[in-house]
Design a protein around this motif. Structure first.
Motif, short mmCIF file in Angstrom:
data_model
loop_
_atom_site.label_atom_id
_atom_site.label_comp_id
_atom_site.label_asym_id
_atom_site.label_seq_id
_atom_site.Cartn_x
_atom_site.Cartn_y
_atom_site.Cartn_z
N THR A 246 0.80 -1.22 0.00
CA THR A 246 0.00 0.00 0.00
C THR A 246 0.84 1.27 0.00
O THR A 246 0.51 2.24 -0.68
CB THR A 246 -0.95 0.03 1.21
N GLU A 247 1.95 1.28 0.76
CA GLU A 247 2.67 2.54 0.98
C GLU A 247 3.96 2.69 0.18
O GLU A 247 4.48 3.79 0.06
CB GLU A 247 2.97 2.71 2.47
N LEU A 248 4.49 1.60 -0.37
CA LEU A 248 5.77 1.71 -1.08
C LEU A 248 5.62 1.45 -2.57
O LEU A 248 6.54 0.96 -3.23
CB LEU A 248 6.79 0.72 -0.48
N ARG A 249 4.49 1.80 -3.14
CA ARG A 249 4.25 1.54 -4.56
C ARG A 249 5.00 2.49 -5.47
O ARG A 249 5.04 2.29 -6.69
CB ARG A 249 2.74 1.57 -4.86
N GLU A 250 5.55 3.56 -4.91
CA GLU A 250 6.35 4.50 -5.70
C GLU A 250 7.73 4.67 -5.06
O GLU A 250 8.28 5.76 -5.02
CB GLU A 250 5.62 5.83 -5.83
N LEU A 251 8.27 3.58 -4.57
CA LEU A 251 9.53 3.60 -3.83
C LEU A 251 10.67 4.13 -4.69
O LEU A 251 10.92 3.63 -5.78
CB LEU A 251 9.85 2.19 -3.34
N LYS A 252 11.35 5.14 -4.16
CA LYS A 252 12.53 5.70 -4.84
C LYS A 252 13.71 5.84 -3.88
O LYS A 252 14.78 6.29 -4.30
CB LYS A 252 12.19 7.07 -5.44
N GLU A 253 13.53 5.49 -2.64
CA GLU A 253 14.53 5.72 -1.61
C GLU A 253 15.59 4.62 -1.63
O GLU A 253 15.34 3.48 -1.23
CB GLU A 253 13.86 5.77 -0.24
N PRO A 254 16.82 4.93 -2.07
CA PRO A 254 17.86 3.88 -2.17
C PRO A 254 18.34 3.37 -0.82
O PRO A 254 18.86 2.26 -0.71
CB PRO A 254 18.98 4.57 -2.94
N ALA A 531 -9.93 8.21 6.63
CA ALA A 531 -8.60 8.63 6.14
C ALA A 531 -8.60 8.46 4.63
O ALA A 531 -8.91 7.39 4.11
CB ALA A 531 -7.50 7.80 6.77
N CYS A 532 -8.25 9.52 3.93
CA CYS A 532 -8.18 9.47 2.47
C CYS A 532 -6.84 8.89 2.05
O CYS A 532 -5.78 9.31 2.53
CB CYS A 532 -8.34 10.87 1.90
N THR A 533 -6.86 7.90 1.15
CA THR A 533 -5.63 7.30 0.64
C THR A 533 -5.48 7.62 -0.85
O THR A 533 -6.48 7.80 -1.56
CB THR A 533 -5.60 5.78 0.84
N VAL A 534 -4.25 7.64 -1.30
CA VAL A 534 -3.98 8.04 -2.68
C VAL A 534 -4.49 7.01 -3.68
O VAL A 534 -4.68 7.33 -4.86
CB VAL A 534 -2.47 8.28 -2.90
N HIS A 535 -4.73 5.77 -3.25
CA HIS A 535 -5.14 4.71 -4.17
C HIS A 535 -6.66 4.51 -4.23
O HIS A 535 -7.14 3.70 -5.00
CB HIS A 535 -4.50 3.38 -3.75
N SER A 536 -7.41 5.25 -3.41
CA SER A 536 -8.86 5.09 -3.37
C SER A 536 -9.52 6.00 -4.39
O SER A 536 -8.93 6.97 -4.86
CB SER A 536 -9.37 5.44 -1.97
N PRO A 537 -10.79 5.72 -4.78
CA PRO A 537 -11.50 6.64 -5.67
C PRO A 537 -11.56 8.07 -5.15
O PRO A 537 -11.47 9.02 -5.93
CB PRO A 537 -12.89 6.00 -5.75
N PHE A 557 9.86 7.67 -0.05
CA PHE A 557 9.56 6.49 0.75
C PHE A 557 8.05 6.23 0.74
O PHE A 557 7.46 6.03 -0.31
CB PHE A 557 10.14 6.66 2.15
N ALA A 558 7.40 6.24 1.87
CA ALA A 558 6.00 5.83 1.96
C ALA A 558 5.05 6.90 1.43
O ALA A 558 5.29 8.10 1.58
CB ALA A 558 5.64 5.49 3.41
N ARG A 559 3.97 6.43 0.82
CA ARG A 559 2.98 7.35 0.26
C ARG A 559 1.63 6.65 0.31
O ARG A 559 1.39 5.70 -0.43
CB ARG A 559 3.35 7.70 -1.19
N ASN A 560 0.75 7.12 1.19
CA ASN A 560 -0.56 6.48 1.30
C ASN A 560 -1.62 7.49 1.73
O ASN A 560 -2.39 7.96 0.92
CB ASN A 560 -0.51 5.30 2.27
N ASP A 561 -1.65 7.84 3.02
CA ASP A 561 -2.64 8.79 3.50
C ASP A 561 -2.36 10.18 2.94
O ASP A 561 -1.20 10.60 2.83
CB ASP A 561 -2.63 8.86 5.03
N VAL A 562 -3.43 10.88 2.60
CA VAL A 562 -3.28 12.23 2.08
C VAL A 562 -4.33 13.12 2.73
O VAL A 562 -5.50 12.75 2.84
CB VAL A 562 -3.41 12.25 0.54
N GLY A 563 -3.90 14.28 3.20
CA GLY A 563 -4.83 15.22 3.82
C GLY A 563 -5.71 15.89 2.78
O GLY A 563 -5.39 15.93 1.59
#
Length: 622
Positions: A246-254, A531-537, A557-563
């Protein structure tokens, strides 16, 4: 760091699958072992040494009280653990008498339950009997007191089930985790490191898979990875699980790859088969499946060679072989009857189907694989798995961990269980849809269903429609009543703070819930803040829900909840306190006849819901 009463199912699934494919695989639960080692006589001695090393001005009252009563704690901790493991049942008499275990601040909450001096503060919950449950609740408070001492003397981030959660949850920057992992190891870190090294020595693996279902599992997993890499740099370490998915779908952190070698997404079976072939030299790195790697330039690359997933019917039977099933702790921390199922008793966790058959709810991560890819299996296959698991574990309790178990599949499974005379107990999550007729509910109960949870969410027809939930309040009332009349405990997941939800919506929702309890449709419930998530409608198309998203912080790194900004401007925090207080009382039959406005600390409008709405809905059909 998930649950202490039963193993998290991911390792059991993957171990069973890999063994069925001829791979030598073993599993271990270092989270359980960590708690058991910390909460032992030697563990408390080390905790005492850490507490005594603190400057006097940093010793809290709780830590000072622990040091003062150390002999009492050291002399009872292993007995209390054995009791909670079900190995010393007669100790319940001494624990329940309130003279055996030292009582710290956590026990102060009990006193609010007594109405007068001399009252038994737990009589309302356990009555004159309920000896074992009473003792279990007291022993759980005792462990909570010790966890508080660990938190205040050793690591302020410590929790039994959510350790250092803030370091990972929706954390765009890896800096907090990097700083924590670079810090000198404390008592908890040292204990976890020792356990990891013991597991390495016992199993001698070439590959270590770390399952990370929640943000509160990440720090512990990376500490394990550190220990593995320091001792055996040749071992390949792989990170996967729900948090990653859910949270590391755009992982770029080496820097993640300073600790692990690979990170895999979604269902683990196909990526692991490809990864094992790669490590054996049978497949190039370019043919990995749903896997993040760090390349020679130090950049994170996502490799996803197109291969079909392993069908759900072919993933095999999970196995708990190698896990210390007798060591798990049956805790009784919450007096919510459904939440108790989560923490009390060892349940075999099993999935009826992969994904969600509805996959339309606007608040849910319907775009992700664990929801979007729906696959079932024949009832005979599921029953075969159940029989094999009972034979292996000796336990007949099952928790079906589906997002929403399909009614058609449940009906077929129930029929097969009855045909085979498989006498099990089971519970799970469903959608309260009209397919669950009284006849079907009776069939499910006869097959062993003891409890059902489902989403009533906002308890507002307007908002349920906006959520694309596919149910109405009246329909939920009829379905929950059908389950309740079949002897099945019913828990309602409730939500507040959904986009465009007004104060009036919230008051009306509480009135609906009050009437559902009053009519005996539901026995338990819990209000969650939306809680609004970036992957939800909602996160993907906020304008359709009348809101505007706040910019996400920079980071790889993590990306999921969004205000988000809701133009209604409702103070959901103030309303949430009232909702939780009200439902706690409703569950215990208190003040069901009272005006729901009395629960709020702020002035709220009168509910617009007719007083007999739920009762009239129950008298209707369809």
């Amino acid at each position: 760091m998930t649950q202490l009463n039963t193993p998290y199912p991911s390792t059991a699934y993957l171990t069973g699958f890999l063994r069925a494919r001829g791979v030598s695989a073993a599993q271990d639960d270092l989270a359980l072992k960590l708690v058991l080692r910390l909460l032992s006589r030697p563990g408390l001695q080390r905790l005492r040494e850490a507490a005594e090393a603190l400057p006097a001005k940093k010793r809290t009252q709780r830590v000072a009280a622990f040091l003062e009563r150390f002999d009492d704690y050291a002399g009872t901790v292993e007995r209390a653990i054995r009791f909670l493991q079900g190995r010393d049942a007669t100790l319940a008499h001494r624990i329940a008498a309130r003279g055996f275990l030292p009582e710290g601040p956590r026990f102060q909450a009990l006193e609010v339950y007594g109405d007068a001096e001399g009252d038994d503060p737990l009589a309302w919950a356990f009555g004159a009997l309920g000896l074992n449950d009473r003792a279990k609740h007291l022993a759980t408070l005792y462990l909570d007191d010790l966890a508080d001492v660990l938190r205040e003397a050793v690591d302020g981030r410590f929790e039994f089930v959510r350790y250092a959660e803030s370091l990972a949850a929706a954390q765009a920057s890896f800096d907090p985790l990097a700083d924590a992992l670079a810090a000198p190891p404390n008592l908890i870190d040292q204990t976890l490191q020792a356990l990891a090294l013991e597991a390495l020595e016992a199993h001698r693996p070439d590959v270590v898979l770390l399952s990370v279902p929640f943000p509160g599992s990440v720090y512990g997993a990376l500490r394990i990875a550190q220990a593995v890499k320091a001792a055996r740099p040749d071992v390949a370490v792989v990170l996967g699980g729900g948090f990653v998915n859910t949270e590391l779908r755009e992982l770029k952190e080496p820097r993640v790859f300073d600790h692990v070698d690979f990170v895999t997404l979604d269902a683990g079976e196909r990526p692991l088969l490809a990864l094992l072939e790669h490590l054996q030299g049978k497949r190039s790195r370019q043919r990995l499946v749903r896997t993040y790697v760090r390349d020679a330039e130090g950049l994170v690359r996502y490799v996803n060679f197109p291969e079909p997933d392993v069908p759900f019917a072919d993933v095999g039977t999970p196995t708990w072989d190698g896990l210390p099933l007798g060591d798990y702790l049956s805790l009784l921390d919450m007096l919510n009857p459904m939440h108790r199922l989560w923490s009390d008793g060892r349940w075999n966790k099993l999935t009826v189907a992969q994904g969600c058959y509805w996959k339309k709810c606007s608040f849910c991560d319907v775009s992700l694989d664990y929801i979007a890819r729906y696959e079932g299996a024949e009832a005979s296959v599921l029953a075969d798995r159940i029989e094999a698991i009972v034979a292996e574990t000796g336990q007949t309790g099952f928790h079906f961990v589906d997002e929403a178990a399909p009614p058609k599949a449940l009906k077929a499974l129930a029929t097969e269980l009855l045909r085979r005379d498989l006498r099990i107990s089971w519970w799970g999550n469903v959608r309260f849809e009209k397919t669950f007729t009284p006849d079907l509910c009776e069939l499910l109960a006869e097959s062993g269903c003891i409890a059902i949870s489902g989403g009533l969410e906002v308890a507002s027809d307007r908002l349920l429609k906006l959520m694309n939930k596919g149910v109405s309040v009246a329909q939920v009332a009829r379905v929950t009543r059908a389950f309740a009349e079949s002897g099945v405990m019913v828990h309602a997941y409730l939500m507040y703070g959904f986009p465009t939800q007004t104060v009036q919506d919230t008051v009306d929702a509480l009135e609906y819930v009050r009437q559902l309890f009053e009519a005996g449709c539901i026995h338990s419930g819990f209000f969650h803040r939306f809680a609004c998530t970036v992957h939800s409608p909602v996160g993907l198309d906020p304008a359709a829900f009348g809101i505007r998203l706040k910019p996400l912080p920079e980071g790889g790194f993590a990306r999921n909840d969004v205000g988000f900004i809701d133009p209604t401007g409702t103070d959901h925090n103030a309303l949430g306190r009232a909702l939780k207080k009200a439902i706690y009382n409703f569950m215990h039959g208190n003040l069901l006849e009272a005006d729901v406005r009395s629960w709020f600390d702020v002035r709220v409008p009168r509910p617009t819901v007719p007083k007999g709405f739920i009762q009239r809905a129950l008298e209707q059909r369809g």
